[in-house]
Write a protein that holds these residues in place. Structure first.
Motif, PDB file in Angstrom:
ATOM      1  N   ALA A   1     -46.518  21.672-105.517  1.00  0.00           N
ATOM      2  CA  ALA A   1     -46.826  22.905-105.349  1.00  0.00           C
ATOM      3  C   ALA A   1     -47.699  23.017-104.144  1.00  0.00           C
ATOM      4  O   ALA A   1     -47.610  24.102-102.997  1.00  0.00           O
ATOM      5  N   ALA A   2     -48.714  22.006-103.699  1.00  0.00           N
ATOM      6  CA  ALA A   2     -49.487  21.996-102.672  1.00  0.00           C
ATOM      7  C   ALA A   2     -48.752  21.920-101.611  1.00  0.00           C
ATOM      8  O   ALA A   2     -48.904  22.493-100.458  1.00  0.00           O
ATOM      9  N   VAL A   3     -47.694  20.704-101.847  1.00  0.00           N
ATOM     10  CA  VAL A   3     -46.875  20.498-100.729  1.00  0.00           C
ATOM     11  C   VAL A   3     -46.184  21.685-100.165  1.00  0.00           C
ATOM     12  O   VAL A   3     -46.133  22.012 -98.755  1.00  0.00           O
ATOM     13  N   ALA A   4     -45.661  22.323-101.045  1.00  0.00           N
ATOM     14  CA  ALA A   4     -44.784  23.569-100.638  1.00  0.00           C
ATOM     15  C   ALA A   4     -45.630  24.815-100.090  1.00  0.00           C
ATOM     16  O   ALA A   4     -45.322  25.169 -98.850  1.00  0.00           O
ATOM     17  N   VAL A   5     -46.954  24.949-100.377  1.00  0.00           N
ATOM     18  CA  VAL A   5     -47.773  25.920 -99.659  1.00  0.00           C
ATOM     19  C   VAL A   5     -48.132  25.416 -98.518  1.00  0.00           C
ATOM     20  O   VAL A   5     -48.119  26.128 -97.383  1.00  0.00           O
ATOM     21  N   ALA A   6     -48.577  23.851 -98.343  1.00  0.00           N
ATOM     22  CA  ALA A   6     -48.803  23.720 -97.069  1.00  0.00           C
ATOM     23  C   ALA A   6     -47.969  23.561 -95.986  1.00  0.00           C
ATOM     24  O   ALA A   6     -48.164  23.675 -95.044  1.00  0.00           O
ATOM     25  N   ALA A   7     -46.768  23.463 -96.374  1.00  0.00           N
ATOM     26  CA  ALA A   7     -45.592  23.312 -95.637  1.00  0.00           C
ATOM     27  C   ALA A   7     -45.418  24.625 -94.860  1.00  0.00           C
ATOM     28  O   ALA A   7     -45.127  24.571 -93.807  1.00  0.00           O
ATOM     29  N   VAL A   8     -45.610  25.869 -95.679  1.00  0.00           N
ATOM     30  CA  VAL A   8     -45.848  27.082 -95.076  1.00  0.00           C
ATOM     31  C   VAL A   8     -47.073  27.506 -94.227  1.00  0.00           C
ATOM     32  O   VAL A   8     -46.810  27.700 -92.755  1.00  0.00           O
ATOM     33  N   LEU A   9     -48.115  27.326 -94.830  1.00  0.00           N
ATOM     34  CA  LEU A   9     -49.182  27.405 -94.020  1.00  0.00           C
ATOM     35  C   LEU A   9     -49.536  26.334 -92.785  1.00  0.00           C
ATOM     36  O   LEU A   9     -50.242  26.920 -91.735  1.00  0.00           O
ATOM     37  N   GLY A  10     -49.118  25.435 -92.954  1.00  0.00           N
ATOM     38  CA  GLY A  10     -49.299  24.480 -91.813  1.00  0.00           C
ATOM     39  C   GLY A  10     -48.534  24.863 -90.534  1.00  0.00           C
ATOM     40  O   GLY A  10     -49.023  24.566 -89.388  1.00  0.00           O
ATOM     41  N   LEU A  11     -47.477  25.695 -90.755  1.00  0.00           N
ATOM     42  CA  LEU A  11     -46.922  26.245 -89.424  1.00  0.00           C
ATOM     43  C   LEU A  11     -47.894  26.796 -88.443  1.00  0.00           C
ATOM     44  O   LEU A  11     -48.061  26.887 -87.364  1.00  0.00           O
ATOM     45  N   LEU A  12     -48.893  27.678 -89.238  1.00  0.00           N
ATOM     46  CA  LEU A  12     -49.756  28.632 -88.776  1.00  0.00           C
ATOM     47  C   LEU A  12     -51.108  27.716 -88.324  1.00  0.00           C
ATOM     48  O   LEU A  12     -51.573  27.748 -87.140  1.00  0.00           O
ATOM     49  N   MET A  13     -51.584  26.888 -89.315  1.00  0.00           N
ATOM     50  CA  MET A  13     -52.697  25.859 -89.147  1.00  0.00           C
ATOM     51  C   MET A  13     -52.609  24.948 -88.017  1.00  0.00           C
ATOM     52  O   MET A  13     -53.572  24.904 -87.267  1.00  0.00           O
ATOM     53  N   ALA A  14     -51.325  24.706 -87.494  1.00  0.00           N
ATOM     54  CA  ALA A  14     -51.273  23.674 -86.481  1.00  0.00           C
ATOM     55  C   ALA A  14     -51.355  24.101 -85.210  1.00  0.00           C
ATOM     56  O   ALA A  14     -51.715  23.391 -84.446  1.00  0.00           O
ATOM     57  N   ARG A  15     -51.525  25.300 -85.253  1.00  0.00           N
ATOM     58  CA  ARG A  15     -51.925  25.933 -83.684  1.00  0.00           C
ATOM     59  C   ARG A  15     -53.248  26.166 -83.520  1.00  0.00           C
ATOM     60  O   ARG A  15     -53.769  26.370 -82.429  1.00  0.00           O
ATOM     61  N   TYR A  16     -54.178  25.814 -84.350  1.00  0.00           N
ATOM     62  CA  TYR A  16     -55.627  25.782 -84.299  1.00  0.00           C
ATOM     63  C   TYR A  16     -56.354  24.700 -84.058  1.00  0.00           C
ATOM     64  O   TYR A  16     -55.768  23.721 -84.578  1.00  0.00           O
ATOM     65  N   ARG A  17     -57.373  24.951 -83.494  1.00  0.00           N
ATOM     66  CA  ARG A  17     -58.301  23.685 -83.153  1.00  0.00           C
ATOM     67  C   ARG A  17     -59.767  23.961 -83.379  1.00  0.00           C
ATOM     68  O   ARG A  17     -60.103  25.376 -83.550  1.00  0.00           O
ATOM     69  N   ASP A  18     -60.718  23.127 -83.403  1.00  0.00           N
ATOM     70  CA  ASP A  18     -62.219  23.053 -83.513  1.00  0.00           C
ATOM     71  C   ASP A  18     -62.311  23.714 -84.841  1.00  0.00           C
ATOM     72  O   ASP A  18     -61.922  24.158 -85.793  1.00  0.00           O
TER      73      ASP A  18
END
Lengths: 317, 434, 299
Positions: free
Chosen positions: A95-112
């Motif tokens: 469940a977590a990996v599935a959610v993270a796989a989607v959200l990660g696409l957005l999150m990977a653009r952010y820093r700091d």
């Protein structure tokens, strides 16, 4: 000394520690085992924070996946009648990996700080959804029935010890895998990404991909931590996804330091011990005591507790 | 530098070892170790946790000195001195499950009284049965407690659940002839608020079909600012405004609502409003209906025991007891009554099994009238509940409650075997109202 | 129509409160790069100090009730200055070389400590310092009753906002401050007394936090735990607007305030998500917040 032999030694030490912890379960009083169980489960989430911290990213929303792990276990065992601990762990992880796989696409653009704040916002949205879900007991949450293990249902008296050993085993396995990962190329490049992302890009590597992978990995271990916590306490509630819970994970991560895979475990156990005794001896001012102890550690050991261990040993190659 | 680090390291290790080994002082034979869990920090500490802890302190001192009037003249519990072990309820359910285990297994308490948060009660309840230690929940109100723990043995609740607050609130409105054609609710957005509103709404619809629900607001708990919600309700023009807000949120709502005319020309009903009674002064409108989650605090019946406790509490703390104080005292007296009924010889502790055997079905005198442990197989208290109207006398600077109306427990609490939601829907079968 | 006016008014009142709470946080972050978790404690301590002083005044001094309007800010300034100086001089100045995240945690530890200290100093009994709230009476707008005290807060917020803008953009101190924000080391090399700047900024930030608390105190019941609740709100506002920007804090509070008011009136069931929803949306579109400057990618 080459990096490889150090890692091998660490792995052996981890194996020994795992065995020692499991053995201690038989002699130690149960309250101590319980404290250890919760502390280690929490430390798994902290490992996820640390993985990202090595890349220079601080997640203030690890509670999102901690909560997903806990609720996956709760929902599966209460509403779908699944009681096998291993299936439940796998479900939480998936469940977590599935959610993270989607959200990660957005999150990977952010820093700091923006990475920190967006992760916080996402976990608070889950918190809001859970609070709104009256079928899931809203803020009161609900209880999780006891687990079975590959068809074997331990007698009520054994249940506790089995859960303890399971926690130790899962935590030990994850620690070993993380240790291998930290020693791998991808693990070692993390610090380079933290220092200078663009130079890493010029070297032909993709920091964004690495960040994405770390995000998903961190989500996975956090969910395992959430699942183990649900096993141990037998209860889940939205507090798991609350920002203060996430804040505590970051706190413990900094307490331990990012230098070694064992640091979060050490820090988490120390944190729990300090807190439980502050609760016992100064029930009216435990926050004060906890704050002072933590402040002292940060001021005197800004690289975390692990710097105590490391400075005594040889400087690592 | 290196030596400093080393010393610091060994000091830490030493501290950890000392802490781990010295924690559990062996249970003292001559004392009844009583774990007390209530909020000592956070937003629930001021209105609930600390008044409850103070109530416990005052009553336990009096019990240990043997100064409590009949029928509680025996010193301590069954002649054994009570030694309180107090723990903060803050930190969430996981933390509380851990601390409950610590209380029992490390601190070796003989019984536990505690828990204000319903979440904590639900989470701790299975552990109570696992560890087999008599445990009394004194305040939490969730009706799920015994709907989910169908066969409790060691678990008791000496306070009424939250359903009766809202059933009685609805009945009070109708019985006192208020205009109730349209209703609105403002409740905190968490389990307590959602359940309270659902129960109140269902009861109103059951007792007076055709009642219109015109606004339902659920602000975040501890929000403190209710400007937008007050406007939204004012725009909807209901006859009745219901709220289960508690503590600081409740007082802020009264203050802001009164200033902005929320209660002008309509009835406000606050299920936990009594805890603000002495502070509202002219900031609450006369006629505002206040409850105390039972016959507690200012709504205590006029018995000798009640008067004695109020006087003692006032002398020791300079304050009037509010409902958490009374409920805590009630829990302690209930535990004492059960322990003494268990038949151990005076001056010795009854076994835990004897204690929990004597508790179900027990009827005991508390500071808030007579309590019968007669629901959930004798594990849940049945008690009256009182509502009243706020009246403030400006000249005397004195607030009081008027038009008191008391509902018997049998009138507002479902019998065993039916969930409260179903009971309301079915039209309260078996309710005995006077 | 009534609903539209109500949304506007409620949104504005709430926004002005949000701005009061967030201003100190953004000032401190802007200059010092410290995301101050203890800001919530400053708010709580300001509220407790203000409420305690007002309660004492009405109980013991038979003076003009309107003096309480001076007592509230006075209590806040005293509390803010003492607290700000103590924290900055006693702790933070030794830690300026540490990274941003570690400082978050330092201030979190500080929050824990101050939370209990507040309890020890002011006790746990709620303060109900309602007198100033009712003093100004109420007014009716479009059939809805509003408290004049709330409307006064809107004015106070606007004054603070324009004052801060003026100081930053039109005075020498402001220019120096912006120089420090832009490049701490160069500013230091040019002879700007950075440590004095830092101390002053922290004290001002802490005082703003305490002031927000003190001005809110008459409308609420002041009890332990109120500080923790405002931190995340303040964070959300500041992040939406762009960390460290006063203009950002203004726009952030207005956006959060108005969208929350709209949700309460039109769709109460989504109210809980609004703040985080706005925050997530803004960050998704503009990662550095509305008024934040995108950091150049340094090679």
């Amino acid at each position: 000394m080459s990096a490889k032999t150090t890692i091998d030694k660490t792995q052996v030490a981890l194996l020994i520690a795992t065995a020692a912890f499991a053995a201690a379960g038989v002699i130690a009083p149960y309250w101590l085992c319980f404290l250890t169980m919760l502390a280690l489960a929490k430390a798994l989430v902290v490992q996820g924070v640390v993985i990202q911290m090595r890349l220079g990213l601080v997640s203030f929303g690890q509670g999102l996946f901690f909560g997903i792990g806990g609720y996956a276990v709760g929902i599966a065992s209460n509403f779908w009648g699944i009681s096998d601990a291993f299936v439940l762990l796998a479900l939480a992880l998936a469940a977590a990996v599935a959610v993270a796989a989607v959200l990660g696409l957005l999150m990977a653009r952010y820093r700091d700080i923006f990475f920190a704040m967006l992760s916080l916002a996402l976990s608070m949205i889950l918190f809001g959804v859970l609070v709104k879900s009256q079928g899931l007991g809203s803020t009161d949450g609900f209880n999780v029935p006891a687990q079975s293990y590959l068809g074997w249902v331990p007698a009520p008296g054994q249940q506790k010890l089995v859960a303890y050993v399971l926690t130790i085993a899962v935590v030990g396995t994850v620690a070993l895998l993380l240790c291998r990962y930290l020693g791998s190329g991808a693990g070692q490049i993390a610090e380079a990404v933290r220092e200078n992302e663009i130079r890493v890009e010029y070297l032909g590597l993709s920091p964004r991909w690495l960040i994405y992978a770390s995000y998903v990995m961190a989500a996975g271990v956090a969910a395992l931590g959430g699942a183990l916590t649900a096993f141990a306490t037998g209860h889940v509630d939205p507090e798991m996804a609350y920002w203060a819970t996430s804040g505590e994970f970051v706190f413990i991560a900094l307490l331990g330091g990012t230098a070694h895979v064992a640091a979060p475990f050490l820090a988490s156990i120390l944190f729990s011990v300090v807190r439980t005794y502050a609760f016992e001896y100064t029930p009216h001012t435990w926050q004060l005591i906890l704050g002072l102890v933590l402040l002292a550690i940060i001021v005197f050991l800004p690289k975390g507790l692990w710097s105590l261990v490391q400075r005594e040993g040889k400087v690592r190659a | 530098m290196k030596t400093t680090t080393k010393t610091l390291g060994s000091a830490l290790a030493l501290a950890a070892t000392v802490a781990l080994t010295s924690g559990a002082s062996a249970a003292d034979e001559a004392k009844f170790r009583l774990g007390l869990v209530t909020f000592l920090s956070g937003a629930a500490a001021g209105p609930f946790g600390v008044p409850a802890a103070n109530g416990a302190k005052v009553l336990i001192e009096a019990l240990n000195d043997g100064q409590v009037p009949a029928p509680y003249t025996a010193k301590g519990i069954n002649g054994v001195e009570i030694e309180p072990v107090i723990i903060d309820e803050a930190g969430g359910t996981t933390k509380q499950v851990e601390e409950y285990r610590n209380l029992v297994e490390r601190q070796k308490v003989d019984a536990v009284i505690g828990y204000i948060s319903s979440g904590d009660c639900l989470a701790v309840s299975p552990v109570v049965e696992e560890l087999k230690v008599p445990t009394v929940f004194f305040d939490c109100g969730t009706s799920r407690l015994f709907e989910e723990n169908k066969t409790p043995t060691y678990l008791f609740r000496t306070g009424p659940d939250a359903v009766i607050d809202n059933i009685a609130a609805a009945r009070y409105l109708i019985d006192t002839g208020r205009k109730t054609d349209s209703i609105a609710g403002i409740n905190q957005n968490y389990a307590w608020g959602q359940d309270s509103w659902a129960d109140f709404k269902a009861t109103m619809l059951a007792l007076k079909p055709g009642t219109k629900v015109v606004a339902e607001q659920f602000p975040k708990i501890f929000q403190g600012q209710y400007g937008a919600e007050i406007s939204a309700i004012s725009v909807a023009r209901p006859d009745v405004v219901h709220s289960s807000f508690w503590g600081g949120d409740m007082e802020a709502l009264v203050l802001q609502g009164t200033a902005r005319g929320l209660f002008d020309g309509r009835t406000g009903i606050l299920t936990t409003g009594e805890s603000g009674l002495d502070r509202f002064k002219a900031q609450a409108p006369n006629g505002l209906i206040l409850g105390a989650r039972g016959p507690f605090g200012a709504l205590q019946p006029d018995t000798a025991l009640s008067k004695w406790f109020t006087a003692l509490y006032n002398a020791k703390t300079g304050l009037q007891p509010t409902y958490p104080t009374s409920k805590m005292a009630q829990a302690i007296l209930g535990l004492k009554a059960a322990a003494e009924k268990a038949g151990a010889k005076p001056g010795s502790l009854p076994s835990k099994e004897a204690l929990v055997g004597a508790f179900p079905g027990l009827t005991f005198e508390s500071v808030a009238g007579t309590v019968a442990m007669s629901r959930a197989g004798g594990h849940q208290a049945l008690q009256d509940i009182t509502y009243g109207e706020y009246q403030y006398d400006k000249k005397a600077d004195k607030a009081s409650l008027a038009k008191l109306k008391t509902y018997a427990g049998d009138c507002v609490m479902p019998p065993d075997g039916i969930s409260s939601a179903d009971w309301i829907k079915a039209g309260f079968p078996g309710a005995k109202c006077n | 129509m009534t609903t539209a006016i109500a949304i506007g008014m409620d949104g504005l009142i709430y926004a002005s409160w949000l701005f009061l709470v967030a201003a100190g946080l953004t000032v401190i972050y802007g200059v010092m790069r410290i995301l101050n978790m203890a800001h919530g404690s400053f708010y709580a301590i300001g509220a407790s100090a203000g409420a305690a002083l007002v309660t004492w005044y009405f109980a013991n001094v038979d003076g003009n009730a309107y003096w309480s309007f001076l007592l509230l800010p006075a209590a806040a300034v005293v509390a803010g200055v003492i607290l700000g100086l103590a924290v900055e001089q006693g702790l933070l100045r030794f830690l300026y070389r540490q990274n941003e995240i570690l400082m978050v945690i330092v201030t979190y530890a500080l929050l824990l400590i101050l939370e209990d200290l507040t309890k020890l100093v002011f006790g746990v009994d709620p303060y109900f310092a309602y007198q100033p709230y009712g003093l100004l009476g109420r007014c009716e707008i479009a059939g809805l009753i509003f408290s004049n005290y709330d409307l006064m807060l809107v004015a106070v917020s606007a004054t603070i906002a324009s004052g801060a803008w003026f100081i930053l953009n039109r005075t020498v101190t402001g220019k120096l401050l912006r120089a420090v924000v832009h490049d701490r080391e160069i500013a230091m090399a040019m002879g700007v007394n950075v440590s004095a700047m830092f101390a002053a900024t922290f004290v001002v930030g802490a005082t703003l936090g305490a002031l927000a608390g003190a001005l809110t105190a008459p409308a609420i019941s002041v009890s332990p735990g109120i500080g923790v609740e405002v931190i995340i709100l303040a964070f959300a506002v500041v992040v939406v607007g762009g960390l460290g920007s006063i203009e950002g804090a203004i726009v952030g509070s207005l956006m959060v305030g108005l969208s929350r008011a709209a949700a309460v009136h039109l769709a109460p069931e989504i109210e809980l998500f609004v703040i985080y929803g706005v925050m997530a949306l803004v960050l998704a579109v503009r990662p550095q917040g509305l008024f934040g400057r995108a950091a150049a990618r340094k090679i």
